[in-house]
Design an enzyme around this catalytic site. Structure first.
Site, PDB file in Angstrom:
ATOM      1  N   HIS A 122      -1.839  19.583 -23.197  1.00 25.13           N
ATOM      2  CA  HIS A 122      -2.671  18.406 -23.409  1.00 25.13           C
ATOM      3  C   HIS A 122      -4.157  18.726 -23.307  1.00 25.13           C
ATOM      4  CE1 HIS A 122      -1.601  18.665 -19.125  1.00 25.13           C
ATOM      5  NE2 HIS A 122      -2.835  18.263 -18.896  1.00 25.13           N
ATOM      6  N   ASP A 123      -4.915  18.140 -24.226  1.00 27.13           N
ATOM      7  CA  ASP A 123      -6.378  18.173 -24.241  1.00 27.13           C
ATOM      8  C   ASP A 123      -6.966  19.539 -24.543  1.00 27.13           C
ATOM      9  OD1 ASP A 123      -6.855  15.332 -23.371  1.00 27.13           O
ATOM     10  OD2 ASP A 123      -5.741  16.044 -21.635  1.00 27.13           O
ATOM     11  N   GLY A 140      -3.369  22.814 -19.623  1.00 34.08           N
ATOM     12  CA  GLY A 140      -4.159  21.689 -20.094  1.00 34.08           C
ATOM     13  C   GLY A 140      -5.653  21.941 -20.055  1.00 34.08           C
TER      14      GLY A 140
END
Length: 263
Positions: A122-123, A140
């Site tokens: 994520h991200d 992440g």
């Protein structure tokens, strides 16, 4: 060119498919997915979430694209995954959407070569023209610059940054930032030199490479603190020359490093 969907694939009626898209056998495309012209999705691929994919990408079998982040703080917010144009994504890759705790979007740029079993958490923000060898893994919030290369089984700690044209060696465990142009490797990781071969392949001149090597020595071989090295680099950039823009790139990266740099 007509869009083709294999009879065994399941494509939600709300999904938006461009011209010439091909969806392979037993693949699944969710309602919030947009796929650009000419992209080919192989068999047994799942594309879900709020995912936007550009033109002329190729996804090989058994990829999971746009699934929920592996983050306990995520509670269903409509975060996103954005993929650019011309990427090759090999078997068993997993790309997750972003979280509300960061930009809310995971990004992959253009013309990236992503080998099997690569994980983009994520991200993560990945630039263009990168190469990820098999099993390279990003936790992440990792940022990867253009033209960076991650060798097989390289693992990157959350919130790390890897600069443009950097090279990360095989099985490296990376927990600090890697400046642009630097070759890093080992466990624990350390700077090993300048990615000279990569720079030559990309058309850097001898003067540019010599200037980058001198900047590397200022950071890593001159016995200076990081702040002292940054002052020396600023002075070198101020003198102009072919390497000045690259030294400025180094300075900008060092100014934004959040986890300290490999030394």
């Amino acid at each position: 060119m007509a869009t083709t969907i294999h009879p065994t694939a399941i494509v939600d009626p709300q999904a938006r498919l461009g011209e010439g898209v091909a969806i392979g056998a037993y693949s699944l495309v969710g309602p919030d997915v947009t796929i650009g012209d000419g992209t080919v999705v192989g068999p047994h691929v799942v594309i879900e979430g709020h995912t936007t994919i550009g033109r002329n990408n190729k996804f090989f079998q058994f990829c999971s694209i746009g699934a929920a982040p592996q983050d306990k703080k995520w509670s269903g917010e409509p975060t996103r995954l954005e993929i650019g144009d011309g990427n090759t994504v090999r078997e068993f890759c997993t790309f997750n959407i972003g979280t509300a705790q960061d930009a809310g979007v995971t990004r992959l740029g253009d013309d990236n070569w992503i080998s099997a079993y690569v994980h983009l958490a994520h991200d993560c923000q990945v630039g263009s023209h990168t190469i990820f060898s098999n099993n390279a893994t990003l936790a992440g919030h990792v940022h990867i610059g253009d033209w960076a290369i991650l060798s097989g089984f390289a693992a990157v700690h959350q919130f790390c940054k890897i600069g443009a044209h950097a090279f990360i060696g095989m099985t490296t465990s990376l927990s600090q930032d890697v400046p642009p142009f630097v070759l890093a490797g080992g466990n624990p990781s350390a700077a090993r030199g300048v990615n000279i071969e990569g720079l030559k392949r990309r058309g850097f001149t001898r003067a540019e490479i010599d200037g980058i090597r001198a900047a590397y020595k200022t950071i890593y071989r001159a016995g200076l603190t990081l702040e002292e090295a940054k002052a020396e680099l600023a002075a070198a950039a101020g003198q102009g020359g072919e390497a000045a823009p690259h030294i400025e790139t180094l300075l900008a990266f060092l100014g934004n490093a959040t986890r300290g740099i490999v030394r």
